[in-house]
Motif scaffolding. Sequence first.
Motif, PDB file in Angstrom:
ATOM      1  N   ILE A 211      -4.481 -14.582  -4.896  1.00 63.64           N
ATOM      2  CA  ILE A 211      -2.708 -14.573  -6.203  1.00 63.64           C
ATOM      3  C   ILE A 211      -2.167 -13.384  -5.089  1.00 63.64           C
ATOM      4  O   ILE A 211      -0.534 -13.142  -5.254  1.00 63.64           O
ATOM      5  N   SER A 214       0.858 -12.230  -2.551  1.00 67.65           N
ATOM      6  CA  SER A 214       0.913 -13.972  -2.204  1.00 67.65           C
ATOM      7  C   SER A 214       2.430 -14.241  -2.427  1.00 67.65           C
ATOM      8  O   SER A 214       2.450 -15.292  -1.775  1.00 67.65           O
ATOM      9  N   TRP A 218       4.009 -12.294  -7.304  1.00 68.42           N
ATOM     10  CA  TRP A 218       2.626 -13.274  -7.985  1.00 68.42           C
ATOM     11  C   TRP A 218       2.249 -12.482  -9.005  1.00 68.42           C
ATOM     12  O   TRP A 218       0.762 -13.124  -9.277  1.00 68.42           O
TER      13      TRP A 218
END
Length: 459
Positions: A211, A214, A218
């Motif tokens: 994550i 990302s 995020w």
Amino acid sequence: MTQQGVRWTTDQVLALAPDVPSRKAGSRLGVAGPWSEAGSSGEGTVWGLCKGSGSKPYQTVVDIADATGAAGPAYKCSCPSRKFPCKHALGLLLLWATADGAVPDGQRQPPDWADEWLAGRRKRADAKGTSDAAPASPPADPEAVRRRAERRAERVTAGATELEQRLADLLRGGIASAEQTGYGLWEETAARMVDAQAPGLAARVRELGTIPSSGPGWPVRMLEECALLHLLDQGWLHREQLPDALAATVRSRMGLPTRAEGPAVRDRWLVLAQYDMADSKLTTRRIWLHGAESGRTALLLSYGAAGRAPALALPVGLALDAELTAYPGAGQLRADLGEQFGAPAPATSRPPGIRTEEAASRYGGVLREDPWLDSWPVTLSEVIPTPDATPDTDGWQLADADGSAALPITPSAASRPGLWRLVALSGGAPVTVFGECGHQGFTPLTAWPRGAGEAVALC
């Protein structure tokens, strides 16, 4: 997998491919040019010789309706490929599916090389039936089973406690710190969860590690996933205080093995969707079924090593008279396929659909029973795929025909060819769509045109 005189569609054949390259290679061989001496018994056996790079053609035979009643076809090819089915088996089935006379049906007996393999399969099936009828081995020592379960529970508890500390350290240091630590720390934590025999935790930790950085937002997604991990940890650590169904769900989410239990449900099960999810070690096949009489939706899972298609294959558009046994747990739809009472045949019905607002409501309702549920299977009726009208977006949505409400299509599904197949099928008119409704939107898996028409796989 077939009845005499009934041939699969191209989509049903391609659903058997172990990966995208095999699907493309098989499609190139689905023409008459490279094939010779092709034929079909009309009872579930297809064979042929495929010209390759060597001097001898490859001998390919497919047993579609095997005598054991197993759900998947079996393949034999003299090529060196380690993929099952190989491109030659896929090409042969595609050629057979065209029904243009390239693979004559019931014209002659299989050649010796095909008949020999089929006879071996029948012999092994008979031997297996004899073995299954033999007295079962004595049950395992209950006390030994209990001790093993206790030892594993202790390891899982130690892993959950360690993960709780890791999450607490992350929150004390701030979510932004995850961007600097990198993925390696999360992979190490996941490995610790594997050592603790909690593969479910390991999978969620690996997902958590992807994550940071990302894309926009995020940190919010990171906090949400941390909260779900914390909730799962606490559920395990306090499982004795949970209702039985929820405790079973927690054990399943942690990755502890469970077995299907309870009474078997016999129904005529419509195959709604079939698709694969693969990583470097494992291919997982998900097959959604709908009971014509019970109205139940069930999920079958099948696994295969990397590069090999899972054994269970039920192409979209078929229906089978069979028994299913459900797994325990609140909000769980997984089941095991039991005895089948005849070969699958083309479905003559489709599942009843609901409106988009009710689909979202159903997903919200089942989250109370399983907070870690990513999506829920639903069939939408009378919906039209349209571009999302939200400013600064290029996404798509499924809108009710009267324009009263809509569900966004998940970004991953919006980037697949299946979306354009759905748009073409609709042509601006309402269609029926089966898929998975979750917090990221709706993922279309299968669609039916308005009025009469066969199911169209979108994945």
